[in-house]
Write a protein that holds these residues in place. Structure first.
Motif, PDB file in Angstrom:
ATOM      1  N   THR A 235       0.812  -1.220   0.000  1.00 35.12           N
ATOM      2  CA  THR A 235       0.000   0.000   0.000  1.00 35.12           C
ATOM      3  C   THR A 235       0.843   1.267   0.000  1.00 35.12           C
ATOM      4  O   THR A 235       0.576   2.212  -0.741  1.00 35.12           O
ATOM      5  CB  THR A 235      -0.912   0.029   1.258  1.00 35.12           C
ATOM      6  N   GLY A 236       1.878   1.278   0.851  1.00 37.65           N
ATOM      7  CA  GLY A 236       2.622   2.516   1.087  1.00 37.65           C
ATOM      8  C   GLY A 236       3.350   3.057  -0.135  1.00 37.65           C
ATOM      9  O   GLY A 236       3.321   4.260  -0.399  1.00 37.65           O
ATOM     10  N   ARG A 237       3.995   2.167  -0.870  1.00 38.52           N
ATOM     11  CA  ARG A 237       4.878   2.668  -1.936  1.00 38.52           C
ATOM     12  C   ARG A 237       4.121   3.293  -3.101  1.00 38.52           C
ATOM     13  O   ARG A 237       4.629   4.220  -3.736  1.00 38.52           O
ATOM     14  CB  ARG A 237       5.819   1.551  -2.408  1.00 38.52           C
ATOM     15  N   LEU A 238       2.918   2.829  -3.400  1.00 41.46           N
ATOM     16  CA  LEU A 238       2.145   3.462  -4.481  1.00 41.46           C
ATOM     17  C   LEU A 238       1.632   4.829  -4.030  1.00 41.46           C
ATOM     18  O   LEU A 238       1.620   5.784  -4.820  1.00 41.46           O
ATOM     19  CB  LEU A 238       0.981   2.564  -4.927  1.00 41.46           C
ATOM     20  N   ILE A 239       1.242   4.926  -2.758  1.00 42.85           N
ATOM     21  CA  ILE A 239       0.809   6.219  -2.212  1.00 42.85           C
ATOM     22  C   ILE A 239       1.998   7.185  -2.184  1.00 42.85           C
ATOM     23  O   ILE A 239       1.880   8.353  -2.589  1.00 42.85           O
ATOM     24  CB  ILE A 239       0.174   6.013  -0.812  1.00 42.85           C
TER      25      ILE A 239
ATOM     26  N   TYR B 163       7.997  11.452  -0.653  1.00 42.18           N
ATOM     27  CA  TYR B 163       7.945   9.987  -0.719  1.00 42.18           C
ATOM     28  C   TYR B 163       7.908   9.400   0.703  1.00 42.18           C
ATOM     29  O   TYR B 163       7.088   8.539   1.011  1.00 42.18           O
ATOM     30  CB  TYR B 163       9.153   9.460  -1.498  1.00 42.18           C
ATOM     31  N   GLY B 164       8.772   9.904   1.572  1.00 41.39           N
ATOM     32  CA  GLY B 164       8.811   9.431   2.962  1.00 41.39           C
ATOM     33  C   GLY B 164       7.509   9.722   3.693  1.00 41.39           C
ATOM     34  O   GLY B 164       6.977   8.864   4.417  1.00 41.39           O
ATOM     35  N   PHE B 165       6.980  10.924   3.479  1.00 39.26           N
ATOM     36  CA  PHE B 165       5.688  11.306   4.051  1.00 39.26           C
ATOM     37  C   PHE B 165       4.607  10.339   3.554  1.00 39.26           C
ATOM     38  O   PHE B 165       3.745   9.886   4.330  1.00 39.26           O
ATOM     39  CB  PHE B 165       5.380  12.744   3.609  1.00 39.26           C
TER      40      PHE B 165
ATOM     41  N   ASP C 217       4.585   6.860   5.391  1.00 39.67           N
ATOM     42  CA  ASP C 217       3.872   6.922   6.677  1.00 39.67           C
ATOM     43  C   ASP C 217       2.364   6.986   6.452  1.00 39.67           C
ATOM     44  O   ASP C 217       1.580   6.309   7.122  1.00 39.67           O
ATOM     45  CB  ASP C 217       4.308   8.165   7.476  1.00 39.67           C
ATOM     46  N   LEU C 218       1.982   7.833   5.518  1.00 40.75           N
ATOM     47  CA  LEU C 218       0.568   8.014   5.204  1.00 40.75           C
ATOM     48  C   LEU C 218      -0.043   6.691   4.728  1.00 40.75           C
ATOM     49  O   LEU C 218      -1.163   6.329   5.123  1.00 40.75           O
ATOM     50  CB  LEU C 218       0.460   9.067   4.088  1.00 40.75           C
ATOM     51  N   GLY C 219       0.695   5.969   3.908  1.00 33.98           N
ATOM     52  CA  GLY C 219       0.205   4.693   3.383  1.00 33.98           C
ATOM     53  C   GLY C 219       0.002   3.669   4.478  1.00 33.98           C
ATOM     54  O   GLY C 219      -1.003   2.943   4.493  1.00 33.98           O
ATOM     55  N   LEU C 220       0.952   3.633   5.416  1.00 35.03           N
ATOM     56  CA  LEU C 220       0.852   2.687   6.532  1.00 35.03           C
ATOM     57  C   LEU C 220      -0.364   3.037   7.392  1.00 35.03           C
ATOM     58  O   LEU C 220      -1.151   2.168   7.782  1.00 35.03           O
ATOM     59  CB  LEU C 220       2.145   2.748   7.362  1.00 35.03           C
ATOM     60  N   LEU C 221      -0.512   4.317   7.652  1.00 34.14           N
ATOM     61  CA  LEU C 221      -1.654   4.816   8.422  1.00 34.14           C
ATOM     62  C   LEU C 221      -2.966   4.442   7.721  1.00 34.14           C
ATOM     63  O   LEU C 221      -3.918   3.959   8.343  1.00 34.14           O
ATOM     64  CB  LEU C 221      -1.528   6.336   8.554  1.00 34.14           C
ATOM     65  N   PHE C 222      -2.986   4.662   6.430  1.00 31.48           N
ATOM     66  CA  PHE C 222      -4.156   4.345   5.610  1.00 31.48           C
ATOM     67  C   PHE C 222      -4.497   2.856   5.734  1.00 31.48           C
ATOM     68  O   PHE C 222      -5.651   2.472   5.880  1.00 31.48           O
ATOM     69  CB  PHE C 222      -3.813   4.699   4.159  1.00 31.48           C
ATOM     70  N   GLN C 223      -3.450   2.011   5.690  1.00 31.52           N
ATOM     71  CA  GLN C 223      -3.654   0.563   5.755  1.00 31.52           C
ATOM     72  C   GLN C 223      -4.178   0.137   7.118  1.00 31.52           C
ATOM     73  O   GLN C 223      -5.099  -0.680   7.217  1.00 31.52           O
ATOM     74  CB  GLN C 223      -2.336  -0.155   5.448  1.00 31.52           C
ATOM     75  N   ILE C 224      -3.604   0.708   8.169  1.00 30.21           N
ATOM     76  CA  ILE C 224      -4.063   0.342   9.519  1.00 30.21           C
ATOM     77  C   ILE C 224      -5.534   0.738   9.679  1.00 30.21           C
ATOM     78  O   ILE C 224      -6.347  -0.016  10.211  1.00 30.21           O
ATOM     79  CB  ILE C 224      -3.193   1.018  10.611  1.00 30.21           C
TER      80      ILE C 224
ATOM     81  N   LEU D 266      -7.458  16.629   2.718  1.00 33.33           N
ATOM     82  CA  LEU D 266      -7.452  15.226   2.278  1.00 33.33           C
ATOM     83  C   LEU D 266      -7.208  14.296   3.456  1.00 33.33           C
ATOM     84  O   LEU D 266      -7.869  13.266   3.618  1.00 33.33           O
ATOM     85  CB  LEU D 266      -6.338  14.985   1.255  1.00 33.33           C
ATOM     86  N   LEU D 267      -6.236  14.680   4.289  1.00 33.69           N
ATOM     87  CA  LEU D 267      -5.904  13.864   5.452  1.00 33.69           C
ATOM     88  C   LEU D 267      -7.064  13.816   6.425  1.00 33.69           C
ATOM     89  O   LEU D 267      -7.418  12.752   6.943  1.00 33.69           O
ATOM     90  CB  LEU D 267      -4.653  14.428   6.148  1.00 33.69           C
ATOM     91  N   THR D 268      -7.657  14.957   6.679  1.00 31.41           N
ATOM     92  CA  THR D 268      -8.790  15.019   7.610  1.00 31.41           C
ATOM     93  C   THR D 268      -9.932  14.155   7.096  1.00 31.41           C
ATOM     94  O   THR D 268     -10.561  13.412   7.834  1.00 31.41           O
ATOM     95  CB  THR D 268      -9.256  16.485   7.758  1.00 31.41           C
TER      96      THR D 268
END
Lengths: 283, 283
Positions: free
Chosen positions: B170-174, B196-198, B201-208, B273-275
Motif C-alpha cells: 500500500t505505502g509505496r504506491l501512495i 515519498y517518505g511522508f 507513513d501516510l500509506g501505513l496509516l491508511f492501511q491500519i 485530504l488527510l482530515t
C-alpha cells in the motif's frame, strides 16, 4: 558485446524479500527458453541501421519479450487455456501456484515499462516506445485479441473477425516490435509504418503456422500443451489443415515479396529469421 | 477547467470491437467510485506549486488510479481474496466473468503507461514518471507486497515483516503518487524524497485504518467484502483493535507533524485530504 540471450539471462528482474519463491518465479518463464522472435525482429532493425545503438536497444528488446512472457503465463492459467506445459516445462502455475502465476504475470507486465524507461536511450525515443508497446500490447492489440479469443470459444466467427482476432492477439505485438526497432534507429514515419504493416502479415503467418503445429505435432515436439483447440477460432478450424497450409504459403510469398523492397542490410538480417521461424510446419 | 472526476469519466479507456462486453468491462471499475486518494495526492502537489500544469497532470493522476484499480480487480479474483463486493458493487468477475476480470486487469495495468506516455508533458518528465510508477507499482512495491500477503496467509510474520508487507503493498504506491506530483511540479530531489517518505507513513496509516474498518464495520458500510481477514497478516491480527487504534493515532500525529514542515500552499491542500480520509475509523 554480449549477445541478447546472455543479456537477458544476466538482467533478469529481481524482487528480493523473505518470500521464499517470488524472486525465482519472476525469472522462471523468461529463462525457460522461447524463440525470442519479437526481440530478434526489433534488434534486426536496429542492427541494420544503427549498430551502435544495439546495446541500448537490449532492454527494449527484453521489454517486448517480457510483455509477451506475461501474456503466456496468464493465458496458461486454469481460468483461461488451462495448459500444463509451456516451452517444454511445466507452466508457472503448475510449478508454483495460481496466485504466483497471476502476480508474476502482473509484475512482468508492469516491469516491461520500467525497462524501457530505464534504457540508455534518449527520452524522446523512450516515450514513443512506451506508447507503441502499451497500445499494441494492451487494449489496442494483444489483450483485446485474447479477450475476443476467449469470449468466442465454441462460437464460430466470420472470416474477417478471425483475422481481426489474430491480428490483435499476435500480429500487433510483432508489428510493434519491428516499428519499435525503427523508432530506436530513427527511421522516418513511412518506414516505421512499412515495417508495422510487414509485421502484421508476418504475425498472421506466424499464427497460422502455430495453429498448424498445434494440429499436427505432439506436445513433446511442440513443447507445450497442444490439440485442445477444437473450440477455438483457429485457422485450422476455419480453413482445415490443407486450407491453412495454402493460406500460410500465400502469406509467406507476400511477406517475402515485401522483404525484397527493404534495404539490403535489413533484408539480410530479417531473411534468416524468417527462414528459421516460418518453415516450422514443413519440418 | 473540468474537475478530475469529470476528466476520468470522459476519458475512459476504450477498445471497441465486436466483443459484446469487453469495452464496458474496461471502464466499469474505474466508474464504480473509489476514493481517488492517490490521484488527489498527486494533483495536490501539482496544484500547490505549478497550477498551470494541473490539466497536463490529469492523465498521470488517472494512470495512478488505473494501476490501483487493476490491482483491486485482480486481488478480488477467486484465486486471491475471492471477494464479491467492491466499492459497493459486485466485483468485476461477479458482474462479468473471471476471464474478463483477469484480462481487464491486464489491460488496465498496461494502459496505465500509455496514459503517461501520451500526457501533454515534457518527455524528460514522462520518463521518470513511468519509472517511478512501474517500480513502486510492480516488483519494487505493490505486486511484491501482494505476493507476500498471499503467501503468508495463515502464517504469522514478524512485526518488521508485517510493516514491510504493507509498505510494499500500500505505502509505496501512495508515496509514489506524491513523488510523481513533485516530479511534474519540477521540485528538487530533496523535496521529492521528503514527499515519498511522508507518503510511506501516510500509506501505513491508511492501511491500519483500512484494517480497523474491516474489523469493525459491516460490508454494507465499508462497501466491500469485510471480515474475512482472520488468516491475513493485518494490523488487527498483530496488535488487536485497541493496539491498532493506538498505532494509527501515533502515526497520525507523526504525519501531521511532517505536514507542518511543508510549504503553506501544499499544507493547505493536503490537510483536508488527510482530515477526510484519515479519520474514517472514528466514524
Amino acid at each position: 558485446m554480449i549477445g541478447f540471450e546472455e543479456y537477458l539471462r544476466t538482467h533478469l528482474p529481481s524482487a528480493p524479500s523473505f518470500h521464499p519463491t517470488f524472486d525465482e518465479a519472476l525469472g522462471a518463464m523468461l529463462l525457460a527458453g522461447g524463440k525470442r522472435f519479437r526481440p530478434k525482429l526489433l534488434l534486426s532493425v536496429v542492427e541494420a541501421y544503427t549498430p551502435l545503438l544495439v546495446e541500448g536497444a537490449y532492454p527494449v528488446a527484453m521489454a517486448v519479450e517480457m510483455l509477451h512472457t506475461y501474456s503466456l503465463i496468464h493465458d496458461d492459467l486454469p481460468v483461461m487455456d488451462d495448459a500444463d506445459l509451456r516451452r517444454g516445462e511445466p507452466t508457472l502455475h503448475k510449478r508454483f501456484d495460481e496466485v504466483t502465476a497471476v502476480l508474476v504475470g502482473d509484475a512482468l507486465n508492469t516491469h516491461t515499462f520500467y525497462l524501457i524507461a530505464d534504457a540508455p536511450l534518449h527520452n524522446d525515443v523512450k516515450v514513443p516506445l512506451v506508447k507503441e508497446l502499451a497500445f499494441n500490447g494492451g487494449i489496442g492489440g494483444m489483450v483485446l485479441g485474447q479477450a475476443i479469443d476467449c469470449h468466442f470459444e465454441g462460437e464460430k466467427l466470420r472470416a474477417d473477425e478471425v483475422d481481426f482476432l489474430h491480428e490483435c492477439k499476435t500480429g500487433r505485438l510483432i508489428a510493434a516490435s519491428l516499428k519499435m526497432g525503427a523508432i530506436i534507429a530513427g527511421l522516418d514515419q513511412k518506414m516505421q509504418e512499412a515495417l508495422y504493416g510487414f509485421g502484421l502479415d508476418l504475425g498472421l503467418l506466424f499464427q497460422i503456422q502455430d495453429d498448424i503445429i498445434d494440429a499436427t505435432q505432439s506436445r513433446e515436439t511442440a513443447g507445450k500443451t497442444t490439440g485442445n483447440d477444437e473450440a477455438k477460432n483457429s485457422y485450422i478450424n476455419h480453413y482445415g489443415l490443407e486450407g491453412s497450409i495454402e493460406r500460410a504459403d500465400a502469406l509467406s510469398r507476400k511477406v517475402r515479396e515485401n522483404l525484397e523492397s527493404f534495404d539490403a542490410p535489413l533484408k539480410e538480417r530479417l531473411e534468416p529469421l524468417l527462414t528459421h521461424y516460418l518453415n516450422r510446419h514443413k519440418g
